[in-house]
Design a protein around this motif. Structure first.
Motif, PDB file in Angstrom:
ATOM      1  N   ASN A 182       0.825  -1.218   0.000  1.00 38.97           N
ATOM      2  CA  ASN A 182       0.000   0.000   0.000  1.00 38.97           C
ATOM      3  C   ASN A 182       0.862   1.272   0.000  1.00 38.97           C
ATOM      4  O   ASN A 182       0.637   2.197   0.790  1.00 38.97           O
ATOM      5  N   LEU A 183       1.854   1.301  -0.884  1.00 33.02           N
ATOM      6  CA  LEU A 183       2.782   2.434  -0.909  1.00 33.02           C
ATOM      7  C   LEU A 183       2.089   3.759  -1.205  1.00 33.02           C
ATOM      8  O   LEU A 183       2.487   4.800  -0.665  1.00 33.02           O
ATOM      9  N   ASN A 184       1.059   3.712  -2.046  1.00 34.20           N
ATOM     10  CA  ASN A 184       0.404   4.963  -2.434  1.00 34.20           C
ATOM     11  C   ASN A 184      -0.319   5.646  -1.284  1.00 34.20           C
ATOM     12  O   ASN A 184      -0.712   6.812  -1.390  1.00 34.20           O
ATOM     13  N   GLU A 185      -0.491   4.956  -0.186  1.00 35.11           N
ATOM     14  CA  GLU A 185      -1.100   5.585   0.981  1.00 35.11           C
ATOM     15  C   GLU A 185      -0.158   6.586   1.646  1.00 35.11           C
ATOM     16  O   GLU A 185      -0.569   7.335   2.538  1.00 35.11           O
ATOM     17  N   SER A 239      -3.482  16.499   7.596  1.00 32.62           N
ATOM     18  CA  SER A 239      -3.242  15.367   8.483  1.00 32.62           C
ATOM     19  C   SER A 239      -1.765  15.378   8.852  1.00 32.62           C
ATOM     20  O   SER A 239      -0.905  15.523   7.977  1.00 32.62           O
ATOM     21  N   LEU A 240      -1.472  15.237  10.116  1.00 34.38           N
ATOM     22  CA  LEU A 240      -0.079  15.273  10.552  1.00 34.38           C
ATOM     23  C   LEU A 240       0.731  14.176   9.866  1.00 34.38           C
ATOM     24  O   LEU A 240       1.832  14.415   9.368  1.00 34.38           O
ATOM     25  N   GLY A 241       0.175  12.984   9.809  1.00 36.05           N
ATOM     26  CA  GLY A 241       0.863  11.890   9.128  1.00 36.05           C
ATOM     27  C   GLY A 241       0.979  12.122   7.633  1.00 36.05           C
ATOM     28  O   GLY A 241       1.909  11.627   6.992  1.00 36.05           O
ATOM     29  N   GLY A 242       0.045  12.897   7.085  1.00 34.36           N
ATOM     30  CA  GLY A 242       0.050  13.167   5.648  1.00 34.36           C
ATOM     31  C   GLY A 242       1.168  14.073   5.190  1.00 34.36           C
ATOM     32  O   GLY A 242       1.413  14.209   3.992  1.00 34.36           O
ATOM     33  N   LEU A 243       1.868  14.685   6.137  1.00 34.59           N
ATOM     34  CA  LEU A 243       3.001  15.533   5.775  1.00 34.59           C
ATOM     35  C   LEU A 243       4.150  14.724   5.167  1.00 34.59           C
ATOM     36  O   LEU A 243       4.975  15.271   4.437  1.00 34.59           O
TER      37      LEU A 243
END
Length: 199
Positions: free
Chosen positions: A41-44, A51-55
């Motif tokens: 699931n690399l594209n995640e 989103s903090l993780g989305g940085l």
């Protein structure tokens, strides 16, 4: 005044070819890995807005692509515009790359739709285009101006439509951010060059 010998020119060509091949090749390697091992699931790991993780996607998104057509479409722009960014020095390529990645990633993170995931190297492509056009404006160097005009005539229309929110599923936020990052990188590069000349 330094003059380039055939040997030095050959060395410059080789170093740039190798760098660009490794850079773009690494994106293809990640794409093939994602196809071969979909459970990863690399594209995640793309940019997830606000989103903090989305940085993390600011760094990873350019290496992630949704399909073969997606990465193929970005490859030509990366090769052509990336190559032009490498002249007269490789530092310009890195300056444009960092500026485009930061600009594309931050704009996608700030202005993207909630719960969306932004992936792909198109922000880099738009950043390289913005960098080359802005470099011609800021440096007023004849060669840079000619390159800027070629970029505008070849890519201008597609870049214009690419920054408009008219194509479903296309991260126009990344495109706008890439252009802005490229322009700022060109401005920074022109400022650094002027300071060197003044010393």
């Amino acid at each position: 005044m330094k003059t380039s010998t055939p040997d030095s020119l050959t060395a410059k060509l080789k170093s740039r070819i190798v760098l660009l091949a490794l850079f773009v090749g690494s994106m293809w390697a990640v794409f093939f890995l994602s196809v071969a091992m979909p459970f990863l699931n690399l594209n995640e790991h793309g940019v997830v807005p606000r989103s903090l993780g989305g940085l993390q996607g600011i760094l990873f998104a350019p290496w992630l692509h949704a399909s073969l057509g997606h990465i193929a479409a970005n490859t030509s722009g990366l090769l052509v515009l990336g190559w032009l960014c490498m002249w007269p020095d490789i530092a310009g390529f890195w300056r444009a790359t960092i500026g485009a990645m930061l600009g594309a990633g931050l704009c996608a993170w700030l202005f993207g739709a909630p719960y969306s995931v932004h992936i792909g190297a198109s922000g880099l492509v738009f950043g390289y285009g913005g960098y080359l056009v802005a470099r011609g404006y800021y440096t007023r160097n004849l060669v840079s101006i000619v390159v800027a005009l070629v970029v505008v005539s070849s890519y201008g229309l597609s870049m214009l439509f690419g920054v408009l929110p008219i194509y479903p599923g296309v991260s126009w936020q990344s495109h706008i951010g890439g252009v802005l990052g490229g322009v700022l990188a060109a401005r920074a590069g022109a400022g650094a060059a002027s300071r060197v000349r003044m010393r």
